[in-house]
Enzyme design. Sequence first.
Site, mmCIF file in Angstrom:
data_model
loop_
_atom_site.group_PDB
_atom_site.id
_atom_site.type_symbol
_atom_site.label_atom_id
_atom_site.label_comp_id
_atom_site.label_asym_id
_atom_site.label_seq_id
_atom_site.Cartn_x
_atom_site.Cartn_y
_atom_site.Cartn_z
ATOM 1 C CD GLU A 250 27.017 26.905 17.511
ATOM 2 O OE1 GLU A 250 26.848 25.784 18.026
ATOM 3 O OE2 GLU A 250 27.180 27.936 18.168
ATOM 4 C CE LYS A 252 19.785 19.317 15.217
ATOM 5 N NZ LYS A 252 19.883 18.007 15.841
ATOM 6 N NE ARG A 274 15.676 17.266 23.723
ATOM 7 C CZ ARG A 274 15.381 17.710 22.534
ATOM 8 N NH1 ARG A 274 16.282 17.736 21.611
ATOM 9 N NH2 ARG A 274 14.175 18.109 22.257
ATOM 10 C CG PHE A 344 26.121 23.940 21.701
ATOM 11 C CD1 PHE A 344 25.060 24.433 22.432
ATOM 12 C CD2 PHE A 344 26.171 22.577 21.434
ATOM 13 C CE1 PHE A 344 24.077 23.598 22.910
ATOM 14 C CE2 PHE A 344 25.183 21.723 21.910
ATOM 15 C CZ PHE A 344 24.134 22.236 22.653
ATOM 16 N NE ARG A 419 10.489 22.232 19.678
ATOM 17 C CZ ARG A 419 11.546 21.421 19.648
ATOM 18 N NH1 ARG A 419 12.570 21.705 18.880
ATOM 19 N NH2 ARG A 419 11.587 20.342 20.388
HETATM 20 P P1 AMP Z 1 16.582 18.283 17.735
HETATM 21 O O1 AMP Z 1 16.900 17.285 18.787
HETATM 22 O O2 AMP Z 1 16.523 17.727 16.351
HETATM 23 O O3 AMP Z 1 15.416 19.148 18.101
HETATM 24 O O4 AMP Z 1 17.805 19.315 17.639
HETATM 25 C C1 AMP Z 1 18.276 20.043 18.729
HETATM 26 C C2 AMP Z 1 19.410 19.290 19.367
HETATM 27 O O5 AMP Z 1 20.567 19.339 18.553
HETATM 28 C C3 AMP Z 1 19.853 19.872 20.666
HETATM 29 O O6 AMP Z 1 19.060 19.409 21.724
HETATM 30 C C4 AMP Z 1 21.295 19.383 20.779
HETATM 31 O O7 AMP Z 1 21.301 18.161 21.494
HETATM 32 C C5 AMP Z 1 21.691 19.070 19.357
HETATM 33 N N1 AMP Z 1 22.829 19.868 18.851
HETATM 34 C C6 AMP Z 1 23.844 19.379 18.152
HETATM 35 N N2 AMP Z 1 24.709 20.336 17.815
HETATM 36 C C7 AMP Z 1 24.247 21.493 18.309
HETATM 37 C C8 AMP Z 1 24.711 22.833 18.282
HETATM 38 N N3 AMP Z 1 25.826 23.187 17.670
HETATM 39 N N4 AMP Z 1 23.938 23.760 18.909
HETATM 40 C C9 AMP Z 1 22.789 23.423 19.530
HETATM 41 N N5 AMP Z 1 22.309 22.162 19.579
HETATM 42 C C10 AMP Z 1 23.028 21.202 18.983
#
Ligand code: AMP
Length: 592
Positions: A250, A252, A274, A344, A419
């Site tokens: 998907e 991001k 979040r 999503f 995670r």
């Molecule tokens: P990170 O904050 O870098 O750990 O990445 C995870 C975060 O990406 C999640 O908490 C979501 O807020 C965001 N995110 C954006 N697009 C997606 C997606 N398609 N699926 C899941 N998470 C997503």
Amino acid sequence: MLFEKVASYYEKLESVSSRLAMIDIMTDMLKESEKDEIKNLIYMTQGVLAPAFEGVQIGMADKLAEESIALSTGKTKEQVNALFRKTGDLGIAAEECAKETKLRKISGKKLAINDVFEALHKIATTSGSGSKDMKIKMLAGLLSNSAPLECRYIVRFAMGQLRLGAGDATILEALSKMSTGERTAKEKLENAYNICSDLGEVGETAKKKGMEGIENFKVTLFKPIRPALAERLPTAAEILEKMHGKCAVESKYDGLRAQIHIDKKNKRVEIFSRRLENITEMFPEIVKAALSEVSCESAILEGEAISYDEDTGQFSPFQETIQRKRKHGVKEMSEEMPLHVFAFDLMYINGEDYMKKPYRERRDMLEKVVKGNGTIRFSDRIIVTKPSEMEKYFEDRIANGLEGIVAKDLNAYYIAGARKFSWIKMKRSYKGELSDTIDVVIVGYYRGRGSRAEFGFGGLLAAVYNDRTDMFETITKIGTGFTDDMMKEFKKTLDKIKSAKKPVRVNALVEPDFWVEPKYVVTVKADEITKSPMHTAGMHNENGIETGYALRFPRIVGGGMRQDKSADEATTTKEIIEMFEQQRKTKLSEAA
Ligand code: AMP
């Protein structure tokens, strides 16, 4: 359970220096509480009045608490203040004043935990004109019915500074011991916690219904689920291997994660961030869309809210979307910069818990019940079986101004609060720089020297969170990047949580000038993760030398302390090790 008893447990908790001893004391304390008390006892021990998503806060100012102490003990405000300055702790000052004036037990009836909790709750929720005086009087009333040791904890709690050092994991382990005599039931309790984000409720269920109740814990509408998190891997090939050769990929989106709870019959929608704050009021356009663009009776769905230009197809940078996270001018901003949600996931529908369905089914159902062409869209995605397909999609996403991709295991459950490799993210990494920022917890600070002497602040000692041991392990000192205002602010805030000795859950070899309770998180960017014998993050034996991980050239980003993150939500040791590995591989591939 009398609050007197709780206070004596708190005193014991303060005096121990090992986490295991802490768990034992807490187990005894939880065992002693009644079925209708354990919830409040858990909140109180966490230093809160309700689960975080309810947003009830107390945090009385020093001056007000001083007045309450004066009023309840017959001392003058000046006397209380002098004692506060001498001891540096208004809780101790209250205790001393109460001891001297021997005003204890006017009414003769000792207060129970629920009496104290309810009184504090009332103080926190009193608002409007004249509320300041009422709060002072209410706190004074509570103090005058309490013994000196009780006063110590009541005052600290009222100021939002209980500081017992007990994190979620510690409380969960104590609940496990309370329920089964062993620490091994922690995982089941944690699963229940991940579903409702409310430790008080988990404790109450364990007490009332035992482990059976915990195992049957179900999702409830309007109680946020702790979000699933993504692991990282540096290459498409590694991701596909982990996903057994086939997965969804998907886009991001770099926006705000939104967990949307919808009850159409009662026209009620709540949105959680979040970090599980209730952010419903900030996004009226999403509330409206949730009621008009979703066809089922009730649902919990998740997506990324982001500002997006429909005409050009351009996504706005995070800095723009985040401006929508505000309490004022909401209506104007929602018209000026409306958000779209790229949905999503779907975790609940029409009374049915959907978390145990495989991702492919959740996504199919999501696409059935959401229109998908209005404010709520679907996250863009493809199914891949070859690394080259994933790489092409990744490059294409980056070219579109997106952050990267999230690969998803087609058969995985929704794994709340963890995670796991069922979601794997891949972001663009810049040469020679870590692509991710790191959230570190402040565990100490240094006295200012030279030009910083006037601020009394010279830098921070910071740690990451080891979620396996529930300890904070140091990773860096931060000495640069502070503005004058930041230094003043840091000193003022950290002085309130200074600790006379190293806090129980901190693991450190270096010693700062002052220890502080692990409470505040700052986001840092660093050039590199290196190995160091000075820091305890991920410490392991390497060729006979104890080596941990450290940050090279750390600098604070985002302007200061993060209000939205608790210490247990900082970057984990495990993530640091993974980032180190990723960095090593990137360097190798750049050299090749
Ligand atoms: P990170 O904050 O870098 O750990 O990445 C995870 C975060 O990406 C999640 O908490 C979501 O807020 C965001 N995110 C954006 N697009 C997606 C997606 N398609 N699926 C899941 N998470 C997503």
